[in-house]
Design an enzyme around this catalytic site. Sequence first.
Site, PDB file in Angstrom:
ATOM      1  N   ASN A   1      52.367  -7.036   3.184  1.00 40.65           N
ATOM      2  CA  ASN A   1      51.287  -6.795   4.119  1.00 40.65           C
ATOM      3  C   ASN A   1      50.666  -8.075   4.640  1.00 40.65           C
ATOM      4  O   ASN A   1      50.149  -8.140   5.736  1.00 40.65           O
ATOM      5  CB  ASN A   1      50.194  -6.005   3.377  1.00 40.65           C
TER       6      ASN A   1
ATOM      7  N   THR B   1      87.493 -14.238   7.892  1.00 41.88           N
ATOM      8  CA  THR B   1      86.946 -13.059   8.559  1.00 41.88           C
ATOM      9  C   THR B   1      87.889 -12.667   9.684  1.00 41.88           C
ATOM     10  O   THR B   1      88.260 -13.514  10.491  1.00 41.88           O
ATOM     11  CB  THR B   1      85.563 -13.385   9.145  1.00 41.88           C
TER      12      THR B   1
ATOM     13  N   LYS C   1      89.118 -11.579  13.089  1.00 45.10           N
ATOM     14  CA  LYS C   1      88.588 -11.583  14.446  1.00 45.10           C
ATOM     15  C   LYS C   1      89.687 -11.048  15.378  1.00 45.10           C
ATOM     16  O   LYS C   1      90.839 -11.130  15.022  1.00 45.10           O
ATOM     17  CB  LYS C   1      88.210 -13.011  14.880  1.00 45.10           C
TER      18      LYS C   1
ATOM     19  N   HIS D   1      76.975  -9.977   2.500  1.00 43.44           N
ATOM     20  CA  HIS D   1      76.734 -10.719   3.733  1.00 43.44           C
ATOM     21  C   HIS D   1      75.238 -10.700   4.037  1.00 43.44           C
ATOM     22  O   HIS D   1      74.571  -9.708   3.781  1.00 43.44           O
ATOM     23  CB  HIS D   1      77.523 -10.094   4.888  1.00 43.44           C
TER      24      HIS D   1
END
Length: 465
Positions: A113, A163, A165, A284
């Site tokens: 908060n 990764t 692609k 991740h």
Amino acid sequence: VGFKAGVKDYKLTYYTPEYETKHTDILAAFRVTPQPGVPPEEAGAAVAAESSTGTWTTVWTDGLTNLDRYKGRCYHIEPVAGEESQFIAYVAYPLDLFEEGSVTNMLTSIVGNVFGFKALRSLRLEDLRIPVAYAKTFQGPPHGIQVEGDKLNKYGRPLLGCTIKPKLGLSAKNYGRAVYECLRGGLDFTKDDENVNSQPFMRWRDRFVFCAEAIYKAQAETGEIKGHYLNATAGTCEEMMKRAVFARELGVPIIMHDYLTGGFTANTSLAHYCRDNGLLLHIHRAMHAVIDRQKNHGMHFRVLAKALRMSGGDHIHAGTVVGKLEGERDITLGFVDLLRDDYIEKDRSPGIYFSQDWVSLAGVLPVASGGIHVWHMPALTEIFGDDSVLQFGGGTLGHPWGNAPGAVANRVALEACVQARNEGRDLAREGNEIIREASKWSPELAAACEVWKEIKFEFPAMDTL
């Protein structure tokens, strides 16, 4: 004692410079920038109050509890060198304010908060000290560094990943083919991109099946254990668990989760499932820069890294120091140690505000990923050491001869660097020379060296100490 209504300064109750911290307290270091005219003691006390028991006015029900036992306390304030209107406020929280084993509750209390508070211009949580008593209520990583090495039967070098692609748009069959080529060429792991979940062009179940086929084929041909981080992140926790269960049924070694967008509650559930079922869990950090990139507001990544070690994950992305994404060397090494080691000594130069004892919580492998290629290999090997995962997406798939030769180039470069290091050579100084020598007998590496010899991503870092 009669109840006295009205508003009183926070500092009267919550600023306690004489307080001796307890070994069970959770300690926090906040970088506070108050509004003009708000004194540091009041601003620091306001942070302590609003993130623990306080509210803006005296309330009748305060009399029904023992505030001294439950309130957060601002116990120390120190100036920030070179910043006039900024200081570090140290706050101690009693352990009883937090639910056991809940990262969600811990963060809701400490940063829930108070960051929207009007008396502050900005606020950043720089570090947390998790007491042993609280750390012991968490399972932590499903397996940890030691067990992962044993499961994969890989020792004495960093692991290599990639990764796949283009990250979006491939069909499941073509995606699986790219996975196979990379693993066959010599990588240990391939990876779903963080936003590959279950889209119209490739539904999750199809991807899981074709990737499993690729893993088993590559394992059979290389005699090495292979894995692909199957992203189980989903729109609901139930769907996420369904994907994890299917991965287990396929017999694959590792799955993946986006822990910030997925949320800590989902992540902790998944980590528990992974430990119970022998799956490794790759994490991740998508969305982290929204929270941690600004120097004056938000949370430092080292706090998110500590939270992840408690919630559970075996790998986590941790910047590269040399690639395309943010990450200063000292700061990055600071939270890399924090992920791997049992005990971290307070050291302000990499930004470690508190000593942290993790007792028996397993370590997490840091993952270097983002804009790295073969010329970076010596620096990465030196910076991250053996207990790490080095991930080359474009640096594998961008090879002029294709994916498998790209994987070969990376594996040859890595083995050359590890061998040179073991022979006592200085990777920082002789790095380029080591890569050049290796490329003489590896045409794949020579081709990679040629393509990326000029590429650099050089911008000043945003987050400095």
